[in-house]
Design a protein around this motif. Structure first.
Motif, mmCIF file in Angstrom:
data_model
loop_
_atom_site.group_PDB
_atom_site.id
_atom_site.type_symbol
_atom_site.label_atom_id
_atom_site.label_comp_id
_atom_site.label_asym_id
_atom_site.label_seq_id
_atom_site.Cartn_x
_atom_site.Cartn_y
_atom_site.Cartn_z
ATOM 1 N N GLY A 1 0.824 -1.213 0.000
ATOM 2 C CA GLY A 1 0.000 0.000 0.000
ATOM 3 C C GLY A 1 0.854 1.256 0.000
ATOM 4 N N SER A 2 1.932 1.238 0.781
ATOM 5 C CA SER A 2 2.846 2.390 0.802
ATOM 6 C C SER A 2 3.520 2.580 -0.551
ATOM 7 N N LEU A 3 3.917 1.468 -1.178
ATOM 8 C CA LEU A 3 4.518 1.552 -2.514
ATOM 9 C C LEU A 3 3.542 2.130 -3.532
ATOM 10 N N ALA A 4 2.311 1.661 -3.481
ATOM 11 C CA ALA A 4 1.285 2.165 -4.404
ATOM 12 C C ALA A 4 1.092 3.666 -4.230
ATOM 13 N N ASP A 5 1.039 4.110 -2.977
ATOM 14 C CA ASP A 5 0.855 5.537 -2.695
ATOM 15 C C ASP A 5 2.057 6.344 -3.178
ATOM 16 N N LEU A 6 3.258 5.802 -3.006
ATOM 17 C CA LEU A 6 4.468 6.508 -3.450
ATOM 18 C C LEU A 6 4.527 6.606 -4.970
ATOM 19 N N TYR A 7 4.178 5.535 -5.656
ATOM 20 C CA TYR A 7 4.131 5.597 -7.121
ATOM 21 C C TYR A 7 3.114 6.652 -7.576
ATOM 22 N N PHE A 8 1.991 6.726 -6.875
ATOM 23 C CA PHE A 8 0.973 7.732 -7.197
ATOM 24 C C PHE A 8 1.538 9.136 -7.005
ATOM 25 N N ARG A 9 2.231 9.361 -5.891
ATOM 26 C CA ARG A 9 2.811 10.688 -5.635
ATOM 27 C C ARG A 9 3.867 11.039 -6.671
ATOM 28 N N ALA A 10 4.573 10.029 -7.152
ATOM 29 C CA ALA A 10 5.617 10.257 -8.148
ATOM 30 C C ALA A 10 5.050 10.402 -9.557
ATOM 31 N N GLY A 11 3.734 10.262 -9.707
ATOM 32 C CA GLY A 11 3.103 10.398 -11.019
ATOM 33 C C GLY A 11 3.144 9.150 -11.863
ATOM 34 N N ASP A 12 3.563 8.036 -11.270
ATOM 35 C CA ASP A 12 3.613 6.755 -11.994
ATOM 36 C C ASP A 12 2.315 5.992 -11.706
ATOM 37 N N ASN A 13 1.250 6.405 -12.367
ATOM 38 C CA ASN A 13 -0.069 5.850 -12.085
ATOM 39 C C ASN A 13 -0.185 4.378 -12.451
ATOM 40 N N LYS A 14 0.529 3.964 -13.481
ATOM 41 C CA LYS A 14 0.451 2.576 -13.916
ATOM 42 C C LYS A 14 0.943 1.629 -12.827
ATOM 43 N N GLY B 1 -6.162 3.215 1.575
ATOM 44 C CA GLY B 1 -5.588 3.489 0.265
ATOM 45 C C GLY B 1 -6.526 3.256 -0.898
ATOM 46 N N MET B 2 -7.683 2.647 -0.645
ATOM 47 C CA MET B 2 -8.603 2.343 -1.735
ATOM 48 C C MET B 2 -9.256 3.599 -2.320
ATOM 49 N N ASP B 3 -9.227 4.710 -1.569
ATOM 50 C CA ASP B 3 -9.752 5.962 -2.115
ATOM 51 C C ASP B 3 -8.857 6.473 -3.248
ATOM 52 N N VAL B 4 -7.540 6.354 -3.058
ATOM 53 C CA VAL B 4 -6.605 6.745 -4.112
ATOM 54 C C VAL B 4 -6.732 5.793 -5.312
ATOM 55 N N TYR B 5 -6.873 4.501 -5.030
ATOM 56 C CA TYR B 5 -7.044 3.506 -6.094
ATOM 57 C C TYR B 5 -8.301 3.809 -6.917
ATOM 58 N N GLY B 6 -9.400 4.107 -6.240
ATOM 59 C CA GLY B 6 -10.633 4.444 -6.942
ATOM 60 C C GLY B 6 -10.479 5.694 -7.790
ATOM 61 N N TYR B 7 -9.754 6.676 -7.270
ATOM 62 C CA TYR B 7 -9.513 7.919 -8.022
ATOM 63 C C TYR B 7 -8.730 7.630 -9.305
ATOM 64 N N LEU B 8 -7.710 6.777 -9.195
ATOM 65 C CA LEU B 8 -6.903 6.448 -10.378
ATOM 66 C C LEU B 8 -7.732 5.710 -11.427
#
Length: 599
Positions: free
Chosen positions: A275-288, A307-314
């Motif tokens: 979950g932390s990795l997913a959030d960090l990739y999101f912050r870095a702009g690496d949505n994939k 973290g599912m709120d960020v996942y849903g947003y993506l």
């Protein structure tokens, strides 16, 4: 046996009995008859029979009010505490605070008398009845009630009243969180450190210190003894280092450090690390990669909410609205008392252009968790799109306060400034972000976005975008802004080359649509139609791709009609029927355009 030895043996047996009294079988009925009613209330509370405690204690308190001599002061104090506990369990927090306050007043009066008055109308109390509920625990419960009622100042006041030496780790943890929320960093740091002094493996307290800019090395030093003495904790120092990078905004080093942890056999497939990795990739702009890590974490833990709120947003940004809807339903089935399900449903509404509903869902999420950054961003975006820019600005500023290292919070605020033509404020904010978070592809693109709004700074925008694309050629936002600049300069061939290069290793709806626009500009109509079709396959709700496709259809239709007319003149028949067919097709496209516009 010597009488002295017999006395010692008897004394030892009594001590042993008292030590193991709690694990002995239930008392016989004859002995239970000697228990008074307060003992029964206490036993029911310990057994978790809260509804029963509430009913009985309410009746007993009324009896005590009508006859003050019925129960002794210690018994009255116990009744009030047990009754308040049952109210707390029923989530009647205001009522519970009232009863806890009465209990503390009773305890204060009790401390003035050195002797316990015997109760009348009851049998003699057992020794257990003199084990009064802790006054400190009562104050902690009151603070919990105040936090549930969102009265943080009252919660801080009640906990501050507890002497420092008497504060338990959970009291210090609650105080630290409350101080942090109130912006009182110094006492918050002190309280977190006190938690770690008592419990050196309190990882959430470690995260709290790191979020308050305490150096990772200092935090690690507070856990060094436990790392050296307890086996299998060699990973902890690396874990602290990773989250130190997270809270300083160094996303790339944080990602590398957590990946090194995640690759270790003992920590492989840990949901929190994923979950932390997913959030960090999101912050870095690496949505994939962010989506991939969220999906991996979700497969490991189907009941995951964090973290599912960020996942849903993506997912919503990618146009996968059906997946967003399914995710929201699944999260609601898990729990509707967390902000995440409401944010996910709000993202579905927002990207379906139902901004009023998105606003309501975002507000509901904030009500459940006022620290939900994603909920604040959702509500702010909905307010902005509804034209309520000043209200949106308030929400984006609060999101920045809670997450100063998240670029999307600043992006939302800058978009509000640009929407209200406050270019100067937007420029100041973009420059501050650039200086604070460093010169990376994201901050360079954000600054370039503002520069594009002013004709004077167009060349600066071009330089910034070139730097961003040098760092990350696949950064979609930088590609989009560079394409926008090339379109203004009518350098369509350069734009086509840029977009083809960006699409070589990824597929994105916006990039395919812009490529379609550029191809139309150089009269490559068939390939432009293909690009619009790909864009719509990725996001069926992309209005601009649909408009581009419809525009091409309208431009092609006069030529088709002329060709048909020439054929009809040669054949001498069927002219009216063909013209009617053409009108019918145009009407069908108009209906389809109107339908998409309503979504």
């Amino acid at each position: 046996m010597d009488p002295g030895d017999a006395a010692i043996l008897e004394s030892s047996l009594r001590i042993l009995y008292r030590l193991f009294e709690s694990v002995l079988p239930p008392l016989p009925a004859a002995l239970r008859s000697r228990m008074n009613v307060i003992d029964h209330v206490r036993d029911m509370a310990a057994a978790g029979l809260h509804s029963n405690v509430r009913l009985l204690s309410s009746l007993l308190l009324t009896m005590s009010n009508n006859n003050p001599e019925l129960f002794s002061p210690p018994q009255k104090y116990q009744l009030l505490v047990y009754h308040a506990d049952s109210l707390f369990h029923d989530k009647e927090y205001r009522n519970a605070v009232s009863k806890y306050t009465m209990a503390l007043q009773q305890k204060k009066a009790l401390s003035k008398t050195s002797k316990v008055r015997p109760s009348t109308g009851n049998s003699a109390s057992t020794p257990q009845s003199q084990c009064l509920p802790s006054e400190i625990e009562v104050k902690y419960k009151m603070a919990e009630c105040y936090t549930m009622l969102k009265q943080d100042k009252d919660a801080i006041a009640i906990l501050d009243g507890i002497p420092s030496r008497q504060r338990t780790p959970k009291i210090n943890m609650m105080l630290a969180n409350l101080y942090k929320k109130a912006g009182q960093e110094r006492p918050s740091v002190t309280s977190y450190k006190e938690v770690l002094r008592q419990c050196p493996l309190a990882l959430d307290a470690i995260l709290g210190l790191l979020s308050l800019s305490v150096k990772g090395a200092e935090v690690a030093s507070m856990t060094m003894n436990v790392i050296q003495t307890v086996p299998n904790l060699d990973w902890l120092s690396v874990w602290i280092k990773a989250y130190a990078f997270v809270h300083t905004g160094d996303n790339s080093r944080a990602i590398n450090t957590i990946c090194s942890l995640e690759k270790k056999s003992l920590l492989r497939d840990n949901v929190d690390l994923l979950g932390s990795l997913a959030d960090l990739y999101f912050r870095a702009g690496d949505n994939k990669n962010s989506v991939l890590k969220f999906e991996q974490a979700q497969m490991l833990d189907p009941y995951l909410i964090k973290g599912m709120d960020v996942y849903g947003y993506l997912l919503a940004r990618e146009g996968r609205l059906e997946d967003v809807e399914n995710l929201g339903c699944r999260l609601f089935n898990i729990s509707d008392q967390h902000a995440e399900p409401w944010v996910v449903s709000g993202c579905h509404s927002f990207y379906s252009k139902r901004y009023s509903r998105a606003l309501y869902l975002g507000a509901k999420a904030i009500q459940l968790n006022s620290n939900s950054v994603q909920a604040l961003l959702l509500k702010g975006a909905a307010l902005r799109n509804m034209g309520r820019v000043q209200e949106a600005i308030i929400h984006f500023r609060e999101a920045i306060r809670l997450a100063p290292c998240r670029l999307d919070c600043y992006e939302g605020l800058i978009e509000c400034y640009l929407a209200s033509n406050s270019i100067r404020e937007a420029m100041v904010m973009a420059n501050n972000v650039y200086k604070t978070l460093g010169a990376n592809a994201q901050t360079l693109t954000l600054l370039a976005t503002v520069c594009l709004e002013d004709p004077v700074t167009q060349e600066k925008a071009k330089t910034l975008l070139d730097k961003a694309l040098t760092q990350r050629p696949d950064y979609i936002k930088a590609v989009v802004k560079k394409a926008e600049l090339l379109s203004r300069e009518q350098k369509y061939e350069d734009g086509i080359a840029l977009l083809r290069n960006a699409l070589a290793n990824q597929s994105d709806c916006v990039l395919h649509r812009i490529l379609g626009d550029f191809l139309v500009a150089v009269n490559e109509y068939q390939e432009a139609m293909d690009q619009y079709s790909i864009a719509l396959s990725l996001d069926p709700n992309d209005q601009k791709s649909l408009e581009g496709m419809q525009k091409m259809e309208k431009e092609e239709s006069p030529t088709d009609a002329t060709q048909e007319e020439d054929v009809d003149d040669m054949e001498g028949s069927g002219e009216e029927g063909d013209l009617e067919g053409s009108d019918s097709e145009a009407a069908q496209w108009a209906d389809q355009e109107q339908w998409f516009g309503m979504q």
